[in-house]
Design a protein around this motif. Sequence first.
Motif, PDB file in Angstrom:
ATOM      1  N   MET A 194       0.823  -1.204   0.000  1.00  0.00           N
ATOM      2  CA  MET A 194       0.000   0.000   0.000  1.00  0.00           C
ATOM      3  C   MET A 194       0.860   1.259   0.000  1.00  0.00           C
ATOM      4  N   VAL A 195       2.017   1.221   0.678  1.00  0.00           N
ATOM      5  CA  VAL A 195       2.935   2.365   0.602  1.00  0.00           C
ATOM      6  C   VAL A 195       3.343   2.607  -0.838  1.00  0.00           C
ATOM      7  N   GLU A 232       2.596   5.812  -5.808  1.00  0.00           N
ATOM      8  CA  GLU A 232       2.348   5.852  -7.251  1.00  0.00           C
ATOM      9  C   GLU A 232       1.169   6.761  -7.590  1.00  0.00           C
ATOM     10  N   ARG A 233       0.237   6.907  -6.667  1.00  0.00           N
ATOM     11  CA  ARG A 233      -1.004   7.628  -6.974  1.00  0.00           C
ATOM     12  C   ARG A 233      -1.101   8.962  -6.228  1.00  0.00           C
ATOM     13  N   ARG A 234       0.030   9.534  -5.919  1.00  0.00           N
ATOM     14  CA  ARG A 234       0.002  10.841  -5.254  1.00  0.00           C
ATOM     15  C   ARG A 234      -0.735  11.885  -6.098  1.00  0.00           C
ATOM     16  N   ARG A 235      -0.502  11.859  -7.417  1.00  0.00           N
ATOM     17  CA  ARG A 235      -1.182  12.830  -8.291  1.00  0.00           C
ATOM     18  C   ARG A 235      -2.690  12.597  -8.267  1.00  0.00           C
ATOM     19  N   LEU A 268      -8.133  14.275  -6.486  1.00  0.00           N
ATOM     20  CA  LEU A 268      -9.348  13.988  -5.719  1.00  0.00           C
ATOM     21  C   LEU A 268      -9.563  15.025  -4.626  1.00  0.00           C
ATOM     22  N   LYS A 269      -8.498  15.405  -3.970  1.00  0.00           N
ATOM     23  CA  LYS A 269      -8.633  16.402  -2.910  1.00  0.00           C
ATOM     24  C   LYS A 269      -8.952  17.780  -3.492  1.00  0.00           C
ATOM     25  N   ILE A 310      -2.104  21.239  -3.350  1.00  0.00           N
ATOM     26  CA  ILE A 310      -1.108  22.002  -4.086  1.00  0.00           C
ATOM     27  C   ILE A 310       0.286  21.424  -3.922  1.00  0.00           C
ATOM     28  N   GLU A 311       0.552  20.848  -2.695  1.00  0.00           N
ATOM     29  CA  GLU A 311       1.858  20.246  -2.459  1.00  0.00           C
ATOM     30  C   GLU A 311       2.020  18.967  -3.241  1.00  0.00           C
ATOM     31  N   VAL A 312       0.950  18.174  -3.327  1.00  0.00           N
ATOM     32  CA  VAL A 312       0.985  16.934  -4.078  1.00  0.00           C
ATOM     33  C   VAL A 312       1.212  17.208  -5.546  1.00  0.00           C
ATOM     34  N   LEU A 313       0.448  18.174  -6.140  1.00  0.00           N
ATOM     35  CA  LEU A 313       0.557  18.469  -7.551  1.00  0.00           C
ATOM     36  C   LEU A 313       1.897  19.109  -7.894  1.00  0.00           C
ATOM     37  N   ARG A 314       2.427  19.965  -6.983  1.00  0.00           N
ATOM     38  CA  ARG A 314       3.716  20.575  -7.230  1.00  0.00           C
ATOM     39  C   ARG A 314       4.811  19.507  -7.248  1.00  0.00           C
ATOM     40  N   GLY A 315       4.662  18.496  -6.365  1.00  0.00           N
ATOM     41  CA  GLY A 315       5.669  17.424  -6.329  1.00  0.00           C
ATOM     42  C   GLY A 315       5.639  16.587  -7.585  1.00  0.00           C
TER      43      GLY A 315
END
Length: 488
Positions: A343-344, A349-352, A357-358, A482-487
């Motif tokens: 799951m980690v 893999e699905r951070r984007r 979703l958020k 915004i942090e997820v998408l920037r990463g």
Amino acid sequence: MSVLARSVGNAFRNKVRTAAVVAVLAVAIGLALAMLVANQAVGAKVQELNASVGTVLTVNPAGGQGFEGGGEPLTAEQAATAADVPNVTAVVGTKALRLRNAAEAAAQAAAGTQAGPGGGQGGPGGQTTTTLTTILTAAVDAGTLGARNQDSSGTTAATGSTGSTGTTATTQPARALPITATGTGAEVDSTGKALELTSGTGLGDYTAESTKALLGTTLAEKNNLKVGSTFTINSKTFTVAGLFDAGTAFGNNALYVTLPTAQTLAELPGELSTMIVTVDSMENVDAAKTALQNALGTDKADVTQGQRNLETAVTSLDSVKNISMVAFIAALGTAGLIILLIMVMLVRERRREIGVLKAIGAPNRTICLQFVLEALVLVALGSVVGAVLASFASGGIASALVSSSTGTTAAPAGQRGGGFAGAAGGLPGGQGGPFGGASQLLTSVTASVSPGILAAGIAAVFGVAIIGALVPALLTARIRPIEVLRGE
């Protein structure tokens, strides 16, 4: 698309990876379930030992045991005295007899040979008794050990005389082993455990005379008998009411009748060969043993614990139980660790996807639920395969654990400790080995995957899976979009 549908679809997004994950999980879950089943089986065996063997005391005539020794026979009055001892819940009197095949006995008589094993002088408890004959043939061949026992009893191989025409010799006919007949006051064997009937019924009222009998399975097979068949003992006809399996070749070369019937056949009314005394709990065995010995008198009876090494046996089984539980927890932890790592990897893999979703307003609980459901889909598939593996492996694992722990020694087929009569008063079903008659119980651990055990094991696996999936999902879900998408 619903959260459930999206989770199931994500679980099969990469079919090769899904198959690999399910295979690894199946091994871990299967091992966990097998260990849980083994733990339950060994625990049930400990309870059985405590209930059926650990609380049993055996009373023999002082100086006599089985068909050996001397002393005075036990009586029904002594059985009543034993029943009044504190903590004693049951007293079963027995009368042991030996039966010789009528044709074989006639051949021996014609040859002029002496009485050997099963003959007229070695009676139960060291008593003198009359030889009983039967049309039955023993199911156990004498073999080398039987021949040695006959020779040591003083039988002769041949007789001869010298006359004017030379020497004539009469060869002793081959001697068959005797058959043990036991009159019992209840449907129990030498350990106090209920006889395991394979067909038919019991003898009904064990305190009354009857023409019914219970036969060992191999004895019945040897004589082509089944439930409803008849045979004779001293010209008295008996009907086979049921067949039992004692678990040993010696024990199955035997038959049971009611206690009064055996006493009548032996022409010794009110006389007992041995008594099986059941105590209410293992904690009271020592006290009951002392009280029983005092009540009966040391010069009248010998009181022994049915299985002197039972405490060692139970300790060994408790160790096996603890080992299997530790192994279950370890396998369960391994399955949880596998889920956590998978799951980690999936969450990273699905951070984007999580960020999107958020960004569109998906709450944290929805994101976490999606990953938890995906993990549960993988665990469900692994549990199905693991349950199948456990159903095949649990029995072998339990037997291997018990065998390695107890190290029981098997006696040769058709023989048990102490010759024809073991320490249990000459009743069938006894065994040699370090744990005596308990050896059969120890080596007969039956592990079956019951629905309750399976449900408990899978519930534990699902609980671990939920924790393993929630941890990485919660950590990622707390990150701002915004942090997820920037990463990315």
